[in-house]
Write an enzyme that holds these catalytic residues in place. Sequence first.
Site, PDB file in Angstrom:
ATOM      1  N   ASP A   1      -4.231  -1.284  -0.676  1.00 31.81           N
ATOM      2  CA  ASP A   1      -5.231  -1.714   0.650  1.00 31.81           C
ATOM      3  C   ASP A   1      -6.519  -1.039   0.158  1.00 31.81           C
ATOM      4  O   ASP A   1      -7.780  -1.677   0.555  1.00 31.81           O
ATOM      5  CB  ASP A   1      -4.905  -1.295   1.841  1.00 31.81           C
ATOM      6  CG  ASP A   1      -4.470   0.084   1.853  1.00 31.81           C
ATOM      7  OD1 ASP A   1      -4.371   0.720   1.107  1.00 31.81           O
ATOM      8  OD2 ASP A   1      -3.882   0.423   2.975  1.00 31.81           O
TER       9      ASP A   1
ATOM     10  N   ARG B   1       7.233   6.372  -4.675  1.00 30.03           N
ATOM     11  CA  ARG B   1       7.628   7.142  -3.571  1.00 30.03           C
ATOM     12  C   ARG B   1       7.221   6.464  -2.605  1.00 30.03           C
ATOM     13  O   ARG B   1       5.929   5.915  -2.361  1.00 30.03           O
ATOM     14  CB  ARG B   1       7.480   8.673  -3.481  1.00 30.03           C
ATOM     15  CG  ARG B   1       6.256   9.119  -2.991  1.00 30.03           C
ATOM     16  CD  ARG B   1       6.165  10.652  -3.295  1.00 30.03           C
ATOM     17  NE  ARG B   1       5.950  10.719  -4.792  1.00 30.03           N
ATOM     18  CZ  ARG B   1       4.544  10.661  -5.217  1.00 30.03           C
ATOM     19  NH1 ARG B   1       3.778  10.300  -4.541  1.00 30.03           N
ATOM     20  NH2 ARG B   1       4.337  10.955  -6.889  1.00 30.03           N
TER      21      ARG B   1
ATOM     22  N   SER C   1       1.005  -1.253   0.025  1.00 30.49           N
ATOM     23  CA  SER C   1       0.013   0.269   0.070  1.00 30.49           C
ATOM     24  C   SER C   1       0.829   1.392   0.158  1.00 30.49           C
ATOM     25  O   SER C   1       0.794   2.111   1.204  1.00 30.49           O
ATOM     26  CB  SER C   1      -1.233   0.159   1.300  1.00 30.49           C
ATOM     27  OG  SER C   1      -1.724  -1.186   1.239  1.00 30.49           O
TER      28      SER C   1
HETATM   29  C1  BGC Z   1      -0.275   4.947   0.603  1.00 29.81           C
HETATM   30  C2  BGC Z   1      -1.356   4.406  -0.088  1.00 29.81           C
HETATM   31  C3  BGC Z   1      -2.303   3.741   0.911  1.00 29.81           C
HETATM   32  C4  BGC Z   1      -2.537   4.453   2.226  1.00 29.81           C
HETATM   33  C5  BGC Z   1      -3.487   3.856   3.203  1.00 29.81           C
HETATM   34  C6  BGC Z   1      -0.743   6.030   1.690  1.00 29.81           C
HETATM   35  O1  BGC Z   1       0.261   6.239   2.532  1.00 29.81           O
HETATM   36  O2  BGC Z   1       0.478   5.979  -0.112  1.00 29.81           O
HETATM   37  O3  BGC Z   1      -0.945   3.412  -1.034  1.00 29.81           O
HETATM   38  O4  BGC Z   1      -3.435   2.964   0.408  1.00 29.81           O
HETATM   39  O5  BGC Z   1      -1.448   5.130   2.761  1.00 29.81           O
HETATM   40  O6  BGC Z   1      -2.716   2.579   3.663  1.00 29.81           O
END
Ligand code: BGC
Length: 493
Positions: free
Chosen positions: A210, A172, A157
């Site tokens: 996620d 990133r 995620s």
């Molecule tokens: C990430 C996402 C993720 C979200 C919740 C963010 O920092 O970039 O990909 O879905 O956090 O976990």
Amino acid sequence: MVHLGPKKPPSRKGSLADVPRDLLEQISQLEKLFTVDTQKLKAIVAHFVSELEKGLSKEGGSIPMIPTWVMDLPTGTEKGAFLALDMGGTNLRVCEITLLGNRDFDIVQSKYHMPPDMKTGTSEQLWDYIADCLSAFLKAHHPNEESHEFHLGFTFSYPCSQTKINNGILQRWTKGFDIDGVEGKDVQPMLEAALQRKKVPIKVTALINDTTGTMVASNYTDPETQMGVIFGTGCNAAYFDYVKNIPKLEGLVDLDPETPIAINCEWGAFDNEHNILPRTAYDIQIDNDSPRPNQQAFEKIIAGLYLGEIQRLVILDLVNQGFIFEGQGVENLKEAYSLDASFLSQIEEDPFENLTEVEDLFQSKFGIQTTEPERKLIRRLAELIGTRAARLSACGVAAIAQKIGLKKCHVGADGSVFNKYPHFPERGAQALKEIFDWEGTLEENPIKVQPAEDGSGVGAALIAALTLKRIQNGGSVGMTADGERRYLKGLNL
Ligand code: BGC
């Protein structure tokens, strides 16, 4: 079903009667600083909608709006056993999910603690550790099955560009991760190489976010679900859009324009240009001191990783100005990120009018003695920070709904802030009601944000199942070969 609690989020303003004038003045200034009124919410939503569009355009914008190649929703009849791996911030979870074909499932799962220094360690350490955990899981649950190849739904995620369903080029790191040698690279071959080195017979069938997992898993048990959101350490959302609405895919895919495709918005990056969000000096300091300044502007105001830090910075500022904790050592409070969102939750949850639980918290954690008026200020501050987060979160949900013309639906929500932070769901529901000028009670809101099914377990397994089915039926699971080549060339890797 969702329990929205009281009709209106509670206000404890009345209990400030005995707070001295100088602290009351501070409270009133903090209220001005952290309150986001209805007009501002509406303005943020309008800007958010245009930023979502921009992210889908050829030029792109700061919100990545990533096509995930998840193009199906479960029918409920999916069957089979799948592995799921969730690389969260603090733990690694490995599950085996057996889909039972009747919108139901069985799950066996293990949690492995992720050593905190791994967040800033090396890439090899990370992938080896993950491969070891998967290996331990298989040894425990499938001994002597080396010849069997297991299908894995990998929930990773972080913002990843995807040219197909089972890869992900990390744009990133977010959520405080800072591991060298992963940004700009595809994480799937890195994990599979570690699995091969350790002779673990697992293939990454789908790499998912996620939010996408949450949307698919929630839709599996509640077909009215049309969006998945996470309000946890980080924050983000996924929804389905049509290929025809995604100009940046033009020429890269061989898909009917009417094909629905799940978009991982990565909305944490909303307003990275700092045009509209009401950032305070404290938010700016958090951003400047973070490993990735000027990234994740929205996330840094509303996600769990930052809520405690905002509170800590405000408290320190009040100490430095001589308003609270006079004559006491506050060394322990000076450590960055020493307050987390659960600390704020506990402050808000103190059931006693004189806030004795807050008193114990500050005494035990920081060795600081608090007066009752100081505690009342601290509680009001927690309410303000938590309320701002919930109201701004609602702007993202409203923007997606507005963009795709959703008038009525369920939104599956997961994450520690949504599930554990007091009043977060109803404060968000209140903001949605104001944004859309809905009449009636919060329970009657036509768009309901409610607790989700397990996205990174069940959702990941379902997406792996749907992917296998699609491949068996000769369907596409990514860009065309030429599209992929041109896209990757454009990324200048
Ligand atoms: C990430 C996402 C993720 C979200 C919740 C963010 O920092 O970039 O990909 O879905 O956090 O976990």
